[in-house]
Design an enzyme around this catalytic site. Structure first.
Site, PDB file in Angstrom:
ATOM      1  N   ASP A  49      42.006  32.366  43.293  1.00 39.78           N
ATOM      2  CA  ASP A  49      41.630  31.121  42.536  1.00 39.78           C
ATOM      3  C   ASP A  49      42.761  29.915  42.549  1.00 39.78           C
ATOM      4  OD1 ASP A  49      42.682  32.584  40.524  1.00 39.78           O
ATOM      5  OD2 ASP A  49      40.947  32.037  39.140  1.00 39.78           O
ATOM      6  N   SER A  50      43.742  30.716  42.616  1.00 38.68           N
ATOM      7  CA  SER A  50      45.143  29.934  42.812  1.00 38.68           C
ATOM      8  C   SER A  50      44.640  28.512  43.811  1.00 38.68           C
ATOM      9  CB  SER A  50      46.290  30.441  43.443  1.00 38.68           C
ATOM     10  OG  SER A  50      45.870  31.171  44.782  1.00 38.68           O
ATOM     11  N   ASP A  88      38.624  36.470  44.452  1.00 37.32           N
ATOM     12  CA  ASP A  88      39.062  36.162  42.868  1.00 37.32           C
ATOM     13  C   ASP A  88      37.569  35.757  42.552  1.00 37.32           C
ATOM     14  OD1 ASP A  88      41.393  36.907  41.706  1.00 37.32           O
ATOM     15  OD2 ASP A  88      42.344  35.032  42.276  1.00 37.32           O
ATOM     16  N   LYS A 118      38.281  40.536  42.375  1.00 38.92           N
ATOM     17  CA  LYS A 118      39.400  40.714  41.564  1.00 38.92           C
ATOM     18  C   LYS A 118      39.183  39.903  40.086  1.00 38.92           C
ATOM     19  CE  LYS A 118      43.789  38.478  41.946  1.00 38.92           C
ATOM     20  NZ  LYS A 118      43.522  37.764  40.712  1.00 38.92           N
ATOM     21  N   GLU A 120      40.610  39.198  36.192  1.00 40.84           N
ATOM     22  CA  GLU A 120      41.613  39.130  35.310  1.00 40.84           C
ATOM     23  C   GLU A 120      41.168  39.698  33.957  1.00 40.84           C
ATOM     24  OE1 GLU A 120      43.229  35.355  34.779  1.00 40.84           O
ATOM     25  OE2 GLU A 120      43.533  34.950  36.917  1.00 40.84           O
ATOM     26  N   GLU A 187      51.522  40.784  37.102  1.00 35.94           N
ATOM     27  CA  GLU A 187      52.012  39.455  37.407  1.00 35.94           C
ATOM     28  C   GLU A 187      52.805  39.196  36.419  1.00 35.94           C
ATOM     29  OE1 GLU A 187      49.299  36.318  38.435  1.00 35.94           O
ATOM     30  OE2 GLU A 187      50.985  34.819  38.293  1.00 35.94           O
TER      31      GLU A 187
HETATM   32  O1  KIV Z   1      44.777  33.371  42.298  1.00 35.01           O
HETATM   33  C1  KIV Z   1      45.939  34.178  42.863  1.00 35.01           C
HETATM   34  O2  KIV Z   1      46.352  33.622  43.832  1.00 35.01           O
HETATM   35  C2  KIV Z   1      46.328  35.390  42.220  1.00 35.01           C
HETATM   36  C3  KIV Z   1      47.481  35.906  42.795  1.00 35.01           C
HETATM   37  C4  KIV Z   1      48.852  35.127  42.063  1.00 35.01           C
HETATM   38  C5  KIV Z   1      47.700  37.385  42.520  1.00 35.01           C
HETATM   39  O3  KIV Z   1      45.472  35.913  41.324  1.00 35.01           O
END
Ligand code: KIV
Length: 279
Positions: A49-50, A88, A118, A120, A187
């Site tokens: 989600d970056s 994510d 994924k 968090e 992280e």
């Molecule tokens: O959103 C993302 O790119 C991430 C990575 C930094 C692990 O969660």
């Protein structure tokens, strides 16, 4: 042992840890990047989600929607033939209720084509992790600096700096493993804490700003290739300066157009790869 070009699957990551083989993971957000990184032999492509920050121009990951994640996960899935694709789950798509989390994670697999999701956090997401795994949806955990909690943390700050905070993170990792997570991203935590987690759990740890002892490493591809210069985290290694190359190429193109040097009347134009037209 090399993976002989076949598709990497969720259990392969644990097998790699057991063989002492490091896991190379990068983010990807579109089909072309996914295809190139696949050719480069990257094991895991994370549709992070970056996306919100490096592609969509937001200041945090919080505005990213499930629809946007599905859209980009579809693109990455089309580009990646070998790499494991993980998506994510964006903010508020897994925290509200288990049933919403199941539906949303399911859509990332069913519509997006991801093989896993994924999420968090530690203790607060253990129950939902367990439920998703029970239903056949593989879950990667994410501890330490969890960007969806940016406001609570007071910014994108290193985590697990005190002994109690480190102990809590180490325990969270054990609980996530017990709940069925197949790997955990660590992280921005001290290398020693990441080392302890890596020794403690049987599932792979994937570090980002967490030192060299993790079972694998991940970087945001826009950081690794020098495309995103709004903020460069101190742990990032830039493997290319594509941002500068794009600026130079853009200038050269504009100068050619303005000077009438492009296009020319050359019958065949510059050499290039002929386009394959599907029948
Ligand atoms: O959103 C993302 O790119 C991430 C990575 C930094 C692990 O969660």
């Amino acid at each position: 042992m090399a993976d002989s070009g076949r598709r990497i699957r969720v259990p392969d990551l644990k097998a790699k840890k057991e063989r002492g083989e490091k896991i190379a993971m990068l983010t990807a957000y579109d089909a072309t990047m996914a295809r190139l990184l696949d050719q480069a032999g990257i094991d895991v492509l994370l549709v992070g989600d970056s996306l919100g920050m490096v592609v969509l121009g937001y200041e945090t990951t919080l505005p990213v929607t499930l629809e946007a994640m599905i859209h980009h996960t579809q693109a990455v899935s089309r580009g990646a033939k070998r790499a494991l694709v993980i998506a994510d789950m964006p903010f508020l798509t897994y925290q509200v209720s288990e049933s919403e989390a199941i539906r949303n994670a399911g859509r990332l697999l069913q519509e997006g084509g991801a093989a896993a999701v994924k999420i968090e956090g530690g203790r607060p997401v253990v129950a939902v992790t367990r439920r998703l795994v029970e239903l056949g949806i593989p879950v990667m955990g994410h501890l330490g600096l969890t960007p969806q909690s940016v406001h609570l943390m007071g910014g994108f700050r290193p985590q697990a700096q005190s002994e109690p905070a480190a102990a809590r993170l180490i325990e969270d990792a054990r609980i996530l493993e017990e709940a069925g997570a197949f790997a955990i991203v660590l992280e921005s935590i001290p290398a020693e804490v990441a080392r302890q987690v890596t020794l403690d759990v049987g599932i792979p740890t994937i570090g980002i700003g967490a030192g060299p002892y993790c079972d694998g490493q991940v970087l945001v591809c826009y950081d690794a290739f020098g495309l995103f210069d709004t903020f460069v985290a101190p742990f990032v290694k830039q493997y290319a300066s594509l941002g500068q190359e794009i600026i130079a190429a853009g200038r050269a193109y504009a100068e050619d157009v303005r000077a009438g040097r492009f296009p020319t009347l050359e019958p065949n134009g510059p050499p290039g790869k002929p386009r394959e037209v599907p029948e």
